[in-house]
Design a protein around this motif. Sequence first.
Motif, PDB file in Angstrom:
ATOM      1  N   ASP A  38       0.842  -1.186   0.000  1.00 12.48           N
ATOM      2  CA  ASP A  38       0.000   0.000   0.000  1.00 12.48           C
ATOM      3  C   ASP A  38       0.883   1.244   0.000  1.00 12.48           C
ATOM      4  OD1 ASP A  38      -1.962  -1.886   0.299  1.00 12.48           O
ATOM      5  OD2 ASP A  38      -2.350  -1.445   2.420  1.00 12.48           O
ATOM      6  N   SER A  39       0.329   2.355  -0.456  1.00 15.16           N
ATOM      7  CA  SER A  39       1.084   3.604  -0.446  1.00 15.16           C
ATOM      8  C   SER A  39       0.143   4.781  -0.195  1.00 15.16           C
ATOM      9  CB  SER A  39       1.822   3.816  -1.772  1.00 15.16           C
ATOM     10  OG  SER A  39       2.518   5.049  -1.764  1.00 15.16           O
ATOM     11  N   MET A  40       0.489   5.589   0.805  1.00 12.71           N
ATOM     12  CA  MET A  40      -0.287   6.796   1.070  1.00 12.71           C
ATOM     13  C   MET A  40       0.023   7.886   0.050  1.00 12.71           C
ATOM     14  SD  MET A  40      -0.342   7.259   5.208  1.00 12.71           S
ATOM     15  CE  MET A  40      -1.304   6.161   6.262  1.00 12.71           C
ATOM     16  N   SER A  41       1.199   7.806  -0.556  1.00 16.73           N
ATOM     17  CA  SER A  41       1.606   8.808  -1.548  1.00 16.73           C
ATOM     18  C   SER A  41       1.494   8.233  -2.953  1.00 16.73           C
ATOM     19  CB  SER A  41       3.056   9.239  -1.296  1.00 16.73           C
ATOM     20  OG  SER A  41       3.199   9.821  -0.022  1.00 16.73           O
ATOM     21  N   PRO A  42       1.250   9.064  -3.949  1.00 16.18           N
ATOM     22  CA  PRO A  42       1.194   8.571  -5.330  1.00 16.18           C
ATOM     23  C   PRO A  42       2.514   7.945  -5.756  1.00 16.18           C
ATOM     24  CG  PRO A  42       0.248  10.769  -5.166  1.00 16.18           C
ATOM     25  CD  PRO A  42       0.912  10.499  -3.853  1.00 16.18           C
ATOM     26  N   VAL A  43       2.440   6.783  -6.394  1.00 12.30           N
ATOM     27  CA  VAL A  43       3.618   6.108  -6.946  1.00 12.30           C
ATOM     28  C   VAL A  43       3.384   5.918  -8.437  1.00 12.30           C
ATOM     29  CG1 VAL A  43       4.305   4.959  -4.816  1.00 12.30           C
ATOM     30  CG2 VAL A  43       2.640   3.848  -6.330  1.00 12.30           C
ATOM     31  N   GLN A  44       4.462   5.928  -9.205  1.00  6.95           N
ATOM     32  CA  GLN A  44       4.316   5.891 -10.661  1.00  6.95           C
ATOM     33  C   GLN A  44       4.088   4.476 -11.167  1.00  6.95           C
ATOM     34  OE1 GLN A  44       7.420   7.863 -12.824  1.00  6.95           O
ATOM     35  NE2 GLN A  44       6.533   7.399 -14.835  1.00  6.95           N
ATOM     36  N   VAL A  45       3.135   4.339 -12.074  1.00  6.47           N
ATOM     37  CA  VAL A  45       2.845   3.066 -12.724  1.00  6.47           C
ATOM     38  C   VAL A  45       3.900   2.823 -13.800  1.00  6.47           C
ATOM     39  CG1 VAL A  45       1.178   1.752 -14.091  1.00  6.47           C
ATOM     40  CG2 VAL A  45       0.385   3.307 -12.292  1.00  6.47           C
ATOM     41  N   LYS A  46       4.502   1.649 -13.776  1.00 10.90           N
ATOM     42  CA  LYS A  46       5.528   1.327 -14.758  1.00 10.90           C
ATOM     43  C   LYS A  46       4.902   0.993 -16.110  1.00 10.90           C
ATOM     44  CE  LYS A  46       8.937  -0.434 -11.462  1.00 10.90           C
ATOM     45  NZ  LYS A  46       9.838  -1.551 -11.126  1.00 10.90           N
ATOM     46  N   ASN A  47       5.513   1.499 -17.163  1.00 12.12           N
ATOM     47  CA  ASN A  47       5.164   1.155 -18.549  1.00 12.12           C
ATOM     48  C   ASN A  47       3.836   1.729 -19.021  1.00 12.12           C
ATOM     49  OD1 ASN A  47       7.507  -0.423 -18.448  1.00 12.12           O
ATOM     50  ND2 ASN A  47       6.353  -2.261 -17.919  1.00 12.12           N
ATOM     51  N   ALA A  48       3.153   2.517 -18.202  1.00  9.20           N
ATOM     52  CA  ALA A  48       1.898   3.147 -18.631  1.00  9.20           C
ATOM     53  C   ALA A  48       2.157   4.635 -18.823  1.00  9.20           C
ATOM     54  CB  ALA A  48       0.803   2.924 -17.604  1.00  9.20           C
ATOM     55  N   ARG A  49       1.717   5.172 -19.959  1.00 11.10           N
ATOM     56  CA  ARG A  49       1.973   6.581 -20.247  1.00 11.10           C
ATOM     57  C   ARG A  49       0.914   7.109 -21.210  1.00 11.10           C
ATOM     58  NH1 ARG A  49       6.509   9.402 -19.091  1.00 11.10           N
ATOM     59  NH2 ARG A  49       6.787  11.405 -20.132  1.00 11.10           N
ATOM     60  N   GLY A  50       0.509   8.349 -20.992  1.00  2.72           N
ATOM     61  CA  GLY A  50      -0.391   9.019 -21.913  1.00  2.72           C
ATOM     62  C   GLY A  50      -1.806   8.474 -21.924  1.00  2.72           C
ATOM     63  N   LEU A  51      -2.262   7.909 -20.816  1.00  2.58           N
ATOM     64  CA  LEU A  51      -3.622   7.369 -20.783  1.00  2.58           C
ATOM     65  C   LEU A  51      -4.639   8.507 -20.816  1.00  2.58           C
ATOM     66  CD1 LEU A  51      -3.312   4.475 -18.150  1.00  2.58           C
ATOM     67  CD2 LEU A  51      -2.858   4.459 -20.617  1.00  2.58           C
ATOM     68  N   VAL A  52      -5.688   8.313 -21.593  1.00  7.54           N
ATOM     69  CA  VAL A  52      -6.746   9.317 -21.698  1.00  7.54           C
ATOM     70  C   VAL A  52      -7.993   8.886 -20.958  1.00  7.54           C
ATOM     71  CG1 VAL A  52      -5.885  10.228 -23.885  1.00  7.54           C
ATOM     72  CG2 VAL A  52      -7.523   8.338 -23.908  1.00  7.54           C
ATOM     73  N   SER A  53      -8.025   7.632 -20.499  1.00  9.58           N
ATOM     74  CA  SER A  53      -9.126   7.162 -19.654  1.00  9.58           C
ATOM     75  C   SER A  53      -8.652   5.950 -18.874  1.00  9.58           C
ATOM     76  CB  SER A  53     -10.365   6.800 -20.490  1.00  9.58           C
ATOM     77  OG  SER A  53     -10.131   5.622 -21.250  1.00  9.58           O
ATOM     78  N   ILE A  54      -9.197   5.782 -17.668  1.00  7.05           N
ATOM     79  CA  ILE A  54      -8.910   4.625 -16.823  1.00  7.05           C
ATOM     80  C   ILE A  54     -10.230   4.166 -16.231  1.00  7.05           C
ATOM     81  CG2 ILE A  54      -7.613   3.716 -14.863  1.00  7.05           C
ATOM     82  CD1 ILE A  54      -5.646   6.008 -15.182  1.00  7.05           C
ATOM     83  N   GLY A  55     -10.508   2.873 -16.310  1.00  3.88           N
ATOM     84  CA  GLY A  55     -11.755   2.336 -15.781  1.00  3.88           C
ATOM     85  C   GLY A  55     -11.851   2.506 -14.272  1.00  3.88           C
ATOM     86  N   ASN A  56     -13.082   2.531 -13.756  1.00  2.86           N
ATOM     87  CA  ASN A  56     -13.276   2.659 -12.316  1.00  2.86           C
ATOM     88  C   ASN A  56     -14.026   1.433 -11.784  1.00  2.86           C
ATOM     89  OD1 ASN A  56     -15.710   3.318 -13.533  1.00  2.86           O
ATOM     90  ND2 ASN A  56     -16.284   4.812 -11.989  1.00  2.86           N
ATOM     91  N   ILE A  57     -14.228   1.375 -10.493  1.00  2.94           N
ATOM     92  CA  ILE A  57     -14.871   0.328  -9.685  1.00  2.94           C
ATOM     93  C   ILE A  57     -14.217  -1.036  -9.819  1.00  2.94           C
ATOM     94  CG2 ILE A  57     -17.089   1.549  -9.873  1.00  2.94           C
ATOM     95  CD1 ILE A  57     -18.235  -0.945 -11.263  1.00  2.94           C
ATOM     96  N   SER A  58     -13.109  -1.157 -10.576  1.00  3.39           N
ATOM     97  CA  SER A  58     -12.426  -2.443 -10.683  1.00  3.39           C
ATOM     98  C   SER A  58     -11.808  -2.823  -9.346  1.00  3.39           C
ATOM     99  CB  SER A  58     -11.352  -2.385 -11.774  1.00  3.39           C
ATOM    100  OG  SER A  58     -10.470  -1.305 -11.533  1.00  3.39           O
ATOM    101  N   ARG A  59     -11.618  -4.127  -9.139  1.00  2.00           N
ATOM    102  CA  ARG A  59     -11.093  -4.621  -7.875  1.00  2.00           C
ATOM    103  C   ARG A  59      -9.668  -5.136  -8.066  1.00  2.00           C
ATOM    104  NH1 ARG A  59     -14.400  -9.364  -5.045  1.00  2.00           N
ATOM    105  NH2 ARG A  59     -13.804 -10.412  -6.994  1.00  2.00           N
ATOM    106  N   TYR A  60      -8.706  -4.478  -7.448  1.00  2.00           N
ATOM    107  CA  TYR A  60      -7.309  -4.902  -7.426  1.00  2.00           C
ATOM    108  C   TYR A  60      -6.608  -4.831  -8.788  1.00  2.00           C
ATOM    109  CZ  TYR A  60      -9.059  -6.938  -3.072  1.00  2.00           C
ATOM    110  OH  TYR A  60      -9.674  -7.136  -1.861  1.00  2.00           O
ATOM    111  N   PHE A  61      -7.224  -4.274  -9.805  1.00  2.00           N
ATOM    112  CA  PHE A  61      -6.549  -4.134 -11.096  1.00  2.00           C
ATOM    113  C   PHE A  61      -7.058  -2.876 -11.788  1.00  2.00           C
ATOM    114  CE2 PHE A  61     -10.493  -5.770 -12.657  1.00  2.00           C
ATOM    115  CZ  PHE A  61     -10.583  -5.420 -13.999  1.00  2.00           C
ATOM    116  N   SER A  62      -6.339  -2.437 -12.820  1.00  2.00           N
ATOM    117  CA  SER A  62      -6.733  -1.250 -13.580  1.00  2.00           C
ATOM    118  C   SER A  62      -6.476  -1.475 -15.053  1.00  2.00           C
ATOM    119  CB  SER A  62      -5.936  -0.020 -13.124  1.00  2.00           C
ATOM    120  OG  SER A  62      -6.112   0.244 -11.755  1.00  2.00           O
ATOM    121  N   CYS A  63      -7.309  -0.880 -15.884  1.00  2.00           N
ATOM    122  CA  CYS A  63      -7.100  -0.858 -17.329  1.00  2.00           C
ATOM    123  C   CYS A  63      -7.353   0.557 -17.828  1.00  2.00           C
ATOM    124  CB  CYS A  63      -8.033  -1.830 -18.055  1.00  2.00           C
ATOM    125  SG  CYS A  63      -7.627  -3.577 -17.840  1.00  2.00           S
ATOM    126  N   GLY A  64      -6.477   1.037 -18.710  1.00  2.00           N
ATOM    127  CA  GLY A  64      -6.632   2.368 -19.261  1.00  2.00           C
ATOM    128  C   GLY A  64      -6.337   2.394 -20.747  1.00  2.00           C
TER     129      GLY A  64
END
Length: 743
Positions: A453-479
């Motif tokens: 866990d992290s209280m501060s923002p940490v950078q996602v590796k290999n993801a760049r320039g996303l224009v949308s990211i899905g919400n309500i997902s559990r433990y994963f993200s897609c953008g």
Amino acid sequence: MRITLIASLVFLVSGCSFDPSGVDGVNNANNTNNTNNLNNTNNTNNTNNVNNTNNVTCGDGTAGGTEECDTTDFRDENCASLGFYYGDLVCSGSCTIDDSGCEGYCGDAIISSLYGEECDGTVFSNTTCRRVNERDPYGGPLACDDQCKIDTSGCQPRGWVSVDSGVDFSCGVLYDGTVWCWGINNEEQLGADQVAGVAAPVPVQVPITFNARKVACGSDFACAISTLGEVWCWGRNDHSQLGDGTAVDTGTPVKVGGGLANVQKLALGDEFACAMLTGGYVWCWGRNDAGQLGSGTALNESGDPIAIANLPTGVQDISAGKWHVCVLTQAGQIYCWGEGGKGQLGNGATTDMNNPMLVNAPGTVFTSLSCGWELTCAVTAGATVMCWGSNNVSQVGDHTTVNQTSPVFVQEMDNAVLVSAQRERACSVRADGTVWCWGAGDFGGLGDGYRADSMSPVQVKNARGLVSIGNISRYFSCGLNAMGNIFCWGRNDNGQLGYDCQNADLKGAARILDPFRRANCHDGIDNDGDGFIDTVDTDCIPYEQSVYQFFNPAIPFDLAHKKLRFTLQSATQSYSYTVLDATAFDVVPGTGMSSRQFNLMDDDMWPIVSIGFDFPFFQKVHSSLFIGSDGKISFEEGSLDWSESPIEFLNGPPMIAAIWNDWYHDDMSTADDIYFDQFADHVAITFVGIRDVEDAHFVNFQVVLWDTGEIEISYGDTDNTDGLVGVTPGRGATDTSSVDFLP
């Protein structure tokens, strides 16, 4: 000119009764030497006779009259002036030009690149719309213009145009209007063509009868907007969330009733859905026990869309969480309704509301918003991020774990252009294109390479320039990025990351292949017969931007206690292999002249000064080597999707990479797992006692590189593991103390 004078003379004779017996008479025999006599110096039989102009003779070396050429005189013509690129003209015996010795021209169906041709007719060599710019996922027909230059006006985006995520699945819309989903399928959310209850780790097509332009995912159902502005839904329907007036689950998309039309955006939650129409109107349907339909009443649920009561004017955006909804107005204000027990409505209270309530942020202008499971976040006009609601793992981003009922600033998050509130975490995109997440890090959900866990923002590796990211997902993200690529990271127990390796979580983002490119990656064709299969640009996982060798006969699937010996064939620079029994590793870990130990959890890649000998593979063939646990050898720029940046790996100093997907994620040992042993004529990389995902046995695996170019892979107690060992000789080291060993 002479013919014109004669015609004029005839006209004068007939028109003026001219007497031909005069001084200039044409029949005056005594005037044959007369200056103006037509039979004298200017007589048609003299030097300027039109039938023998200038006394032209074919073969005299001078082209004249109607001659095209004469011997070597071509009247300044050559192959180039006749439209050819090169060659020599020949003058025929009849003094006509023979261009059969000229070669190359625009239109001969041969690309003459030395003369500026990019194409010729229907011939484009290896150029496609996709390869005009290899980073752009474009498809469509190329054209060749009359100058043999490529015309790309027919190339169109051939990537994803929309993506969203539910609890354990995701869906996307391709450029051609088709809908594809992947992940869990316990409620037919992947469509009727899939077996109920069977997850899909790669995108599968949903059977639709319309062209889609956007898709949205709820907890375990999905909806799409057609190009006509209608809404179609499929999946779970126990609370009439599909909007067809029934409570029957279906994998076949059904049209939402109630005359719903002109829909611009969808917002789906847990067993309910909302739609924003042209003009800012909002209609909702499905479950309503927390007031999430915004009807202003205690209505339990509705199978037909109902209009939101007391909706503010100028609504321009909408988002839904578990059981709450928020809208953004053109004035930059946010209104929310539905469940409020964790403060997610942002009105300073923790009660449910069945009418839109203004979020408590006086003087703040918001530019975008996103609702998570029990969390809401928004970007301000000052490019900061504010969140409110559930905060058990500091997903609000205020460095506390206290629920917040009004917006608070996310610490250390600035220059934001986009935010996505999810389940126990949130992510934001900065103006420079980098993606940052905070909150729960289980299963690599923050994408930073760890599971903490992290209280501060940490950078996602290999993801760049996303224009949308899905919400309500559990433990994963897609953008989705602007190039039409989808990137996912985090938990993958049901294949919800869509990258073809179910049960292998990703601590960094990996790109999801659209079905067209995936077909190219897996065609298994050695087109030129050199023993190598060329992959298509950046399309193939896990061997992006690479070529890999196709072995015949195929490598056995069961490799436990076997050794694969790959021998470099000097003539073809390809490999042959043999299979041997292996009761133990050839190299005892830790016995090298120099030996280093690493931990797989913390160290994916390690810089090395030298491997101590000249490896023929690097000198003669390729610049990087990747060896998969299935025995497949990949060359050049292999993908390291779940590790550090491939560019960092390939362009830095000489490196060893050990990327493994099949370790036991919940109980990684802090002891050293990997050994790198160096000898005078070989090096060995050994994995020791890594527990697999089923916790059934330990992964034991050794790769040995010899100075002859030979590669040996020995397998201990291992079963269908999924990993990658990489070696690069370095390309321009940034560390001055390192030594590149690429010749």
